[in-house]
Motif scaffolding. Structure first.
Motif, PDB file in Angstrom:
ATOM      1  N   SER A  68       7.293   1.704  10.603  1.00  0.00           N
ATOM      2  CA  SER A  68       7.293   1.278   9.209  1.00  0.00           C
ATOM      3  C   SER A  68       8.507   1.881   8.507  1.00  0.00           C
ATOM      4  CB  SER A  68       6.007   1.733   8.512  1.00  0.00           C
ATOM      5  OG  SER A  68       6.052   1.435   7.129  1.00  0.00           O
ATOM      6  N   ASP A 110      10.747   2.268   4.916  1.00  0.00           N
ATOM      7  CA  ASP A 110      10.713   2.208   3.451  1.00  0.00           C
ATOM      8  C   ASP A 110      12.092   2.604   2.941  1.00  0.00           C
ATOM      9  OD1 ASP A 110      10.188   2.409   0.742  1.00  0.00           O
ATOM     10  OD2 ASP A 110       8.187   3.235   1.036  1.00  0.00           O
ATOM     11  N   CYS A 111      12.779   1.693   2.233  1.00  0.00           N
ATOM     12  CA  CYS A 111      14.162   1.930   1.804  1.00  0.00           C
ATOM     13  C   CYS A 111      14.269   1.903   0.288  1.00  0.00           C
ATOM     14  CB  CYS A 111      15.103   0.862   2.370  1.00  0.00           C
ATOM     15  SG  CYS A 111      15.100   0.755   4.152  1.00  0.00           S
ATOM     16  N   ASP A 112      15.068   2.824  -0.248  1.00  0.00           N
ATOM     17  CA  ASP A 112      15.428   2.824  -1.665  1.00  0.00           C
ATOM     18  C   ASP A 112      16.936   2.649  -1.775  1.00  0.00           C
ATOM     19  OD1 ASP A 112      12.893   3.156  -2.581  1.00  0.00           O
ATOM     20  OD2 ASP A 112      13.020   5.320  -2.786  1.00  0.00           O
ATOM     21  N   ARG A 119       6.865   6.469  10.683  1.00  0.00           N
ATOM     22  CA  ARG A 119       7.192   5.933   9.357  1.00  0.00           C
ATOM     23  C   ARG A 119       8.499   6.590   8.906  1.00  0.00           C
ATOM     24  NH1 ARG A 119       4.694   3.407   5.067  1.00  0.00           N
ATOM     25  NH2 ARG A 119       5.509   3.905   3.004  1.00  0.00           N
ATOM     26  N   LYS A 126      11.451   6.841   5.851  1.00  0.00           N
ATOM     27  CA  LYS A 126      11.756   6.582   4.445  1.00  0.00           C
ATOM     28  C   LYS A 126      13.165   7.067   4.154  1.00  0.00           C
ATOM     29  CE  LYS A 126      10.251   7.240  -0.323  1.00  0.00           C
ATOM     30  NZ  LYS A 126       9.245   7.813  -1.241  1.00  0.00           N
ATOM     31  N   ARG A 147      13.436  -1.429  -4.095  1.00  0.00           N
ATOM     32  CA  ARG A 147      12.734  -0.829  -2.965  1.00  0.00           C
ATOM     33  C   ARG A 147      12.325  -1.926  -1.995  1.00  0.00           C
ATOM     34  NH1 ARG A 147       7.246   0.407  -2.258  1.00  0.00           N
ATOM     35  NH2 ARG A 147       6.845   2.124  -0.813  1.00  0.00           N
ATOM     36  N   LYS A 148      12.619  -1.705  -0.724  1.00  0.00           N
ATOM     37  CA  LYS A 148      12.308  -2.695   0.302  1.00  0.00           C
ATOM     38  C   LYS A 148      11.480  -2.034   1.401  1.00  0.00           C
ATOM     39  CE  LYS A 148      13.853  -6.326   0.942  1.00  0.00           C
ATOM     40  NZ  LYS A 148      13.334  -7.686   0.683  1.00  0.00           N
ATOM     41  N   GLN A 149      10.564  -2.821   1.956  1.00  0.00           N
ATOM     42  CA  GLN A 149       9.757  -2.363   3.076  1.00  0.00           C
ATOM     43  C   GLN A 149       9.953  -3.312   4.258  1.00  0.00           C
ATOM     44  OE1 GLN A 149       5.867  -2.013   0.861  1.00  0.00           O
ATOM     45  NE2 GLN A 149       5.763  -0.090   2.004  1.00  0.00           N
TER      46      GLN A 149
END
Length: 424
Positions: free
Chosen positions: A70, A72-74, A106, A108, A121-123
């Motif tokens: 998984s 998670d990007c900012d 996960r 990030k 924000r992209k997942q």
């Protein structure tokens, strides 16, 4: 006429064998190469984009028979980078991401951007074995674009309803994910490793190894820089102009990053004057190559004056950094171009004036090529430019003698007349 092979004509059992080979390989295919130098990315999920039926079959098989990460990007995109590499996620749909339980890790990312700036924000959900590609993408971004990036990797015991996935069976794979991080991510102090499935001693070792300097020896540093030069030469021979400019840009950014890195003094101490001069020589060659691409673009854009002037600014920016000597760590050791290199730069300046139709610099252009000819009279490129500048100079004389030019519209009238001459 023979009929084309149709994938969907295969029996469902055969198609599932193909899905298994493409989407359910647990091997972490990677090499101990400098991450940002790699141009080959593994995109096994490309089959999901063929059509709706294949997507439905393959996606269902993938969810039931695979392991995932998984993401998670900012403010960071994993989709591509300037070298044209891509990571195709399994899905970016938040509803479908909810179907994935029991992912092995996960990740990030976050950047220290202006807090007032809106960050999207992209997942993503990606295959577990695509971690090497994620690390390559991160390594490139850290070095060339976002030095203030942080990454947190969380690895916890697997909680899933799938009976084929258990924590003991996945533990070796999860640990192997950590072991590849220092081989593909370098000089990165922003790494954090969390999770109860990770031994603290191993996490500390991975973090320390990842934070070590990118270039440990002068030979390794030069090998990385030469890769960009060789790649630029290869792409130039194949006439891939856009990719060539990208290779040059990445090479010059790498040199700037290297000179500003904390390990630069140690590299100079170990490599001495020869190492500093070799880096400066490569920087010169890359800047000349980029200026040459801009000059070629000026010649192809002769009918569009705004583009010609824009490209000329790029030429000026690169050539201005070519001729001055580049100092090293000492007062006496420095690199300076040889006579042939100086002559090439002088000819490029002359060509720029010629392509700009800069009448006021006509005499300067003639003087530049004459100086270049005196330095290297046998250089074919210098001789060709000398002939081209002489022909341009004669046309300028003919224009001045034949056409009345008002003081307010001299340049505009010159361009209009020149376009007519080109058409003839």
């Amino acid at each position: 006429m023979p009929r084309h092979f149709q994938f969907l004509d295969l029996p469902r059992e055969i198609r599932e064998i193909i899905y298994e080979a493409l989407l359910c390989n647990w091997e972490l295919n990677h090499t101990r190469e400098r991450a940002y130098l790699s141009t080959r990315f593994d995109n096994p999920t490309a089959i999901l984009r063929l059509n709706h039926q294949i997507y439905s079959e393959a996606f269902d098989y993938l969810v039931k028979h695979n392991q995932f990460i998984s993401v998670d990007c900012d403010g960071i995109s994993i989709r591509s980078d300037p070298l044209g590499r891509q990571i195709l996620a399994v899905t970016e749909d938040p509803k479908k991401i909810g179907q994935f339980n029991g992912y092995v890790a996960r990740i990030k990312w976050s950047t220290n951007k202006d807090p007032l700036q809106k960050i999207r924000r992209k997942q993503y959900m990606v295959l577990g074995r695509q971690l090497p590609d994620l690390l390559k993408c991160t390594d490139y971004h850290v070095m060339t674009q976002w030095p203030a990036i942080t990454m947190t990797i969380a690895i916890n015991p697997i909680r899933t309803s799938r009976t084929d996935l258990t924590t003991p069976s996945l533990r070796p794979f999860q640990i192997s994910l950590l072991h590849i991080i220092p081989t593909l991510l370098h000089a990165f102090p922003g790494l954090t490793i969390e999770g109860t499935a990770v031994p603290r001693r191993l996490a500390g070792h991975i973090i320390r190894e990842t934070a070590r300097p990118r270039w440990m020896t002068p030979a390794a540093a030069l090998a990385d820089l030469l890769w960009f030069k060789h790649n630029n030469d290869r792409l130039a021979n194949e006439a891939y102009y856009l990719s060539t400019n990208t290779a040059i840009e990445c090479g010059l950014k790498t040199i700037d990053y290297m000179r500003a890195s904390p390990g630069w003094p140690e590299l100079i101490l170990a490599g001495g004057r020869s190492f500093v001069n070799a880096v400066a020589e490569l920087a010169f060659e890359l800047r000349v190559a980029r200026a040459q691409r801009a000059l070629d673009a000026m010649e192809r854009s002769q009918s569009r004056r705004n583009l010609v002037e824009e490209f000329s600014e790029h030429v000026n920016a690169d050539l201005a950094k070519c001729l001055p000597p580049v100092p090293s760590d000492g007062d006496e050791a420095f690199w300076e171009p040889n006579q042939e290199q100086v002559a090439v730069v002088l000819c490029m300046h002359a060509r720029k004036h010629r392509l700009l139709l800069d009448v006021e610099s006509r005499d300067a252009a003639v003087g530049l090529v004459e100086r270049a000819l005196q330095m290297v009279p046998d250089n074919e490129a210098v001789r060709r430019e000398s002939i081209a500048v002489a022909a341009w100079s004669r046309r300028v004389d003919r224009y001045i003698n034949e056409v009345w030019v008002s003081s307010s519209g001299a340049m505009e009238e010159m361009w209009q007349w020149w376009e007519q001459e080109v058409e003839l």
